[in-house]
Write an enzyme that holds these catalytic residues in place. Structure first.
Site, mmCIF file in Angstrom:
data_model
loop_
_atom_site.group_PDB
_atom_site.id
_atom_site.type_symbol
_atom_site.label_atom_id
_atom_site.label_comp_id
_atom_site.label_asym_id
_atom_site.label_seq_id
_atom_site.Cartn_x
_atom_site.Cartn_y
_atom_site.Cartn_z
ATOM 1 N N THR A 188 0.846 -1.175 0.000
ATOM 2 C CA THR A 188 0.000 0.000 0.000
ATOM 3 C C THR A 188 0.890 1.237 0.000
ATOM 4 O OG1 THR A 188 -1.748 1.196 1.206
ATOM 5 C CG2 THR A 188 -0.171 -0.053 2.524
ATOM 6 N N CYS A 189 0.382 2.351 -0.498
ATOM 7 C CA CYS A 189 1.182 3.575 -0.580
ATOM 8 C C CYS A 189 0.257 4.767 -0.404
ATOM 9 C CB CYS A 189 1.943 3.630 -1.903
ATOM 10 S SG CYS A 189 0.882 3.547 -3.366
ATOM 11 N N GLY A 190 0.519 5.862 -1.099
ATOM 12 C CA GLY A 190 -0.341 7.025 -0.989
ATOM 13 C C GLY A 190 -1.585 6.924 -1.847
ATOM 14 N N GLY A 192 -1.836 4.080 -4.532
ATOM 15 C CA GLY A 192 -1.906 2.834 -5.282
ATOM 16 C C GLY A 192 -0.958 2.724 -6.453
ATOM 17 N N TRP A 217 -3.548 4.866 1.038
ATOM 18 C CA TRP A 217 -3.768 5.825 2.123
ATOM 19 C C TRP A 217 -4.804 6.890 1.770
ATOM 20 C CZ3 TRP A 217 -3.066 5.024 6.901
ATOM 21 C CH2 TRP A 217 -3.137 6.074 7.819
#
Length: 233
Positions: A188-190, A192, A217
Site C-alpha cells: 500500500t502507498c499514498g 496505489g 492511504w
C-alpha cells in the site's frame, strides 16, 4: 501504445486512481490495439512507478504475459537503442478480460486484514509520512499508518540507473522491514501507484503471495472510522 493511468481508471473517483471496471478496461485496451495473444512490455519515463501500476492492472484483469522494462525509456536511450517519434498507428482489436481479484485488496478487505492481522501490510510511503511526522499532501487526510503495518519506502528501490535492485538486495530490504517471506503481503502507498513497484520487487524474488491495496492511504485516511496510528512500529 500510450497507457495513461490518469485516464484509464475509475472516473467515478476523480481524486483517486482506482482501477477501472473490467468492461471499461477491455474497451480501452482493445482500442489501443492490444489483444490477449500479445506479450506486453510496459515502460515509463524511468522510475517504473507508472509501469508497475500498469503491470499490476493487466495481471488483475487476467493477462499474465506482461513485463516491465527495467530502467524504462531513459536506460533504453542511454544504451543507444532505436526509438520512434510521432503518433503510433493503432489497429483496434478485441481484448477479453478474465478478472482475477487475487492481487487486489479493497477497503473492506483491509478493514478485515487490519483487524485479523492475517496478512502483512507493507506501507511503501516515505518514513516521515508513515510515522505522521509530516502532514499528508492531500487536504483533510489524517497522517500516520494502518495499525500493524510495516514500512519500506519505495525510494529504497531506486538504483542509479532506475532499475530494480538485484534479488539479494531486494530480499535484504524486505527482511529489514520485518517481512516474513512465508506469509502473504499487501502493498500500500499514498494512492496505489508506488505500491505496484514494490509488488514487482516481491514478484522478482519469487514471493508470489502478494496483493495491492488499490485505494491505499488516500482512501483509508479519508474514512472517519478507520484506525490510524502515528509514530514508529
Amino acid at each position: 501504445s500510450l497507457f495513461d493511468i490518469r485516464d484509464i481508471c475509475d472516473q467515478h473517483h476523480p481524486e483517486m486512481l482506482m482501477i477501472p471496471s473490467a468492461s471499461d478496461f477491455a474497451a480501452t485496451v482493445s482500442e489501443m490495439g492490444i489483444g490477449n495473444d500479445h506479450r506486453i512490455v510496459v515502460y515509463d519515463s524511468g522510475d517504473m512507478l507508472n509501469a508497475g501500476r500498469v503491470w499490476w492492472m493487466f495481471r488483475t484483469f487476467g493477462h499474465s504475459a506482461v513485463a516491465v522494462l527495467d530502467g524504462g525509456l531513459p536506460k533504453w536511450q542511454v544504451e543507444g537503442r532505436e526509438i520512434e517519434t510521432g503518433v503510433a498507428q493503432l489497429s483496434p482489436t478485441t481484448f477479453h478480460v478474465a478478472y482475477d481479484p487475487a492481487q487486489l485488496r479493497t477497503l473492506n478487505d483491509m478493514r478485515r486484514i487490519v483487524a485479523a492481522s492475517d496478512e502483512q501490510v507493507l506501507d511503501v510511503r516515505e518514513y516521515e509520512r508513515f510515522t505522521g511526522i509530516v502532514p499528508e499532501r492531500r487536504p483533510g487526510l489524517r497522517a500516520g499508518h494502518m495499525p500493524g503495518s510495516k514500512n519500506l519506502s519505495y525510494k529504497r528501490f531506486k538504483t542509479a540507473d532506475n532499475t530494480l535492485p538485484d534479488p539479494t538486495t531486494l530480499r535484504a530490504l524486505f527482511a529489514d522491514a520485518g517481512i516474513d517471506p512465508t506469509r502473504p503481503v499487501v502493498t500500500t502507498c499514498g494512492g496505489g501507484v508506488a505500491a505496484g513497484l514494490v509488488a514487482l520487487g516481491l514478484e522478482r524474488i519469487g514471493h508470489t503471495d502478494w496483493a495491492l491495496y488499490d485505494g491505499s492511504w488516500a482512501e483509508w485516511a479519508a474514512e472517519t472510522d478507520t484506525p490510524v496510528e502515528t509514530g514508529d512500529t
